[in-house]
Design a protein around this motif. Structure first.
Motif, PDB file in Angstrom:
ATOM      1  N   PHE A  10       0.828  -1.214   0.000  1.00 14.94           N
ATOM      2  CA  PHE A  10       0.000   0.000   0.000  1.00 14.94           C
ATOM      3  C   PHE A  10       0.863   1.265   0.000  1.00 14.94           C
ATOM      4  O   PHE A  10       0.769   2.103   0.906  1.00 14.94           O
ATOM      5  N   ASP A  11       1.718   1.377  -1.019  1.00 17.99           N
ATOM      6  CA  ASP A  11       2.696   2.488  -1.079  1.00 17.99           C
ATOM      7  C   ASP A  11       2.416   3.410  -2.248  1.00 17.99           C
ATOM      8  O   ASP A  11       3.209   3.438  -3.199  1.00 17.99           O
ATOM      9  N   PRO A  12       1.402   4.213  -2.242  1.00 21.28           N
ATOM     10  CA  PRO A  12       0.318   4.274  -1.278  1.00 21.28           C
ATOM     11  C   PRO A  12      -0.874   3.468  -1.788  1.00 21.28           C
ATOM     12  O   PRO A  12      -0.838   2.927  -2.899  1.00 21.28           O
ATOM     13  N   ALA A  13      -1.932   3.406  -0.954  1.00 22.69           N
ATOM     14  CA  ALA A  13      -3.165   2.736  -1.388  1.00 22.69           C
ATOM     15  C   ALA A  13      -3.764   3.490  -2.568  1.00 22.69           C
ATOM     16  O   ALA A  13      -3.759   4.723  -2.602  1.00 22.69           O
ATOM     17  N   THR A  14      -4.254   2.736  -3.548  1.00 25.13           N
ATOM     18  CA  THR A  14      -4.940   3.332  -4.699  1.00 25.13           C
ATOM     19  C   THR A  14      -6.445   3.089  -4.547  1.00 25.13           C
ATOM     20  O   THR A  14      -6.877   2.399  -3.620  1.00 25.13           O
ATOM     21  N   MET A  15      -7.220   3.613  -5.490  1.00 22.91           N
ATOM     22  CA  MET A  15      -8.664   3.351  -5.466  1.00 22.91           C
ATOM     23  C   MET A  15      -8.930   1.848  -5.643  1.00 22.91           C
ATOM     24  O   MET A  15      -9.946   1.338  -5.172  1.00 22.91           O
ATOM     25  N   ILE A 134       3.241   8.551 -12.561  1.00 18.98           N
ATOM     26  CA  ILE A 134       2.488   9.674 -13.148  1.00 18.98           C
ATOM     27  C   ILE A 134       2.739  10.962 -12.354  1.00 18.98           C
ATOM     28  O   ILE A 134       3.022  12.014 -12.922  1.00 18.98           O
ATOM     29  N   VAL A 135       2.657  10.854 -11.015  1.00 20.27           N
ATOM     30  CA  VAL A 135       2.864  12.064 -10.194  1.00 20.27           C
ATOM     31  C   VAL A 135       4.285  12.590 -10.376  1.00 20.27           C
ATOM     32  O   VAL A 135       4.501  13.797 -10.521  1.00 20.27           O
ATOM     33  N   SER A 140      -1.791  13.943 -14.157  1.00 15.81           N
ATOM     34  CA  SER A 140      -2.973  13.960 -13.289  1.00 15.81           C
ATOM     35  C   SER A 140      -3.332  12.550 -12.819  1.00 15.81           C
ATOM     36  O   SER A 140      -3.384  11.614 -13.623  1.00 15.81           O
ATOM     37  N   ILE A 141      -3.593  12.424 -11.517  1.00 17.47           N
ATOM     38  CA  ILE A 141      -4.010  11.122 -10.970  1.00 17.47           C
ATOM     39  C   ILE A 141      -5.443  11.195 -10.437  1.00 17.47           C
ATOM     40  O   ILE A 141      -5.826  10.449  -9.555  1.00 17.47           O
ATOM     41  N   VAL A 145      -6.527   7.797  -6.932  1.00 17.37           N
ATOM     42  CA  VAL A 145      -6.306   7.686  -5.481  1.00 17.37           C
ATOM     43  C   VAL A 145      -7.268   8.648  -4.790  1.00 17.37           C
ATOM     44  O   VAL A 145      -7.813   9.554  -5.436  1.00 17.37           O
ATOM     45  N   SER A 146      -7.460   8.460  -3.491  1.00 19.61           N
ATOM     46  CA  SER A 146      -8.331   9.375  -2.744  1.00 19.61           C
ATOM     47  C   SER A 146      -7.645  10.733  -2.619  1.00 19.61           C
ATOM     48  O   SER A 146      -6.427  10.846  -2.825  1.00 19.61           O
ATOM     49  N   ASP A 147      -8.425  11.761  -2.258  1.00 21.65           N
ATOM     50  CA  ASP A 147      -7.897  13.135  -2.213  1.00 21.65           C
ATOM     51  C   ASP A 147      -6.709  13.273  -1.264  1.00 21.65           C
ATOM     52  O   ASP A 147      -5.719  13.923  -1.576  1.00 21.65           O
TER      53      ASP A 147
END
Ligand code: ADP
Length: 172
Positions: A10-15, A134-135, A140-141, A145-147
């Motif tokens: 979870f590096d980081p968690a995605t949707m 992408i980041v 744009s992501i 992922v969450s805000d």
């Protein structure tokens, strides 16, 4: 009461991760999201950050708890009284590794079931590594992922750029 452990880096968690955790939470009484303390891959976020980000993204899902762990997943499963390990499957390419891990885990603890959830179509292309790439390239992501995680990613890469060293964490 049925408890399921959803382990990962979870590096980081995605949707995609969020989707699996919330779908599993609708089926099991309790979900423990287990964040590997020392995954076998380079990580961008610290363990504490990965736990906090996933927990914040999951707000509103009362039966999900996020914890870090080290050591064997089966040992952590036992320590949280989980009867099931949940994993997600995106493509055939995930299947081979998940099958191997599931069989090994069941060899170690035969009573522990492994259940794989199929990805939702809209998240089938998503991985933590692709989001980070992408980041890092300024793309744009939105919707990936969450805000809170989008914000943390942008902040992390901004700081890395400032310190003029941008490692490419692409192998997760
Ligand atoms: P690991 O390092 O254990 O693979 P990850 O954080 O990459 O940890 O993934 C944790 C679990 O979530 C794995 O079972 C992975 O297949 C699954 N997963 C990752 N991305 C998605 C997605 N977009 N849709 C469904 N499942 C996913």
């Amino acid at each position: 009461m049925t408890t399921a452990l959803y382990p990962g880096s979870f590096d980081p968690a995605t949707m995609g991760h969020l989707d699996i955790a919330t779908r599993a939470a609708a089926i099991f009484d309790k979900i423990v999201v287990g964040v590997y303390d020392a995954p076998a891959k380079n990580v961008l976020f610290t363990t504490e950050e990965r736990v906090a980000l996933f927990a914040e993204a999951l707000h509103g899902t009362p039966n999900v708890e996020v914890k870090s762990f080290s050591g064997l997943t089966v040992d952590f499963a036992r320590s949280v009284n989980a009867q099931v390990i949940v994993r997600g499957l995106r493509a055939i390419s995930d299947f081979e590794l998940e099958m191997q891990m599931a069989l090994l885990n069941r060899k170690m603890v035969p009573s522990l079931e492994v259940m794989c959830f199929m990805t939702s179509l809209e998240y089938s292309f998503l991985s933590s590594s692709i989001v980070k790439e992408i980041v890092s390239l300024g793309g744009s992501i939105d919707g990936m992922v969450s805000d809170n995680i989008a914000k943390a990613l942008k902040e992390k890469y901004r700081k890395l750029k400032e310190s003029a060293s941008i490692p490419r964490y692409l192998n997760s």
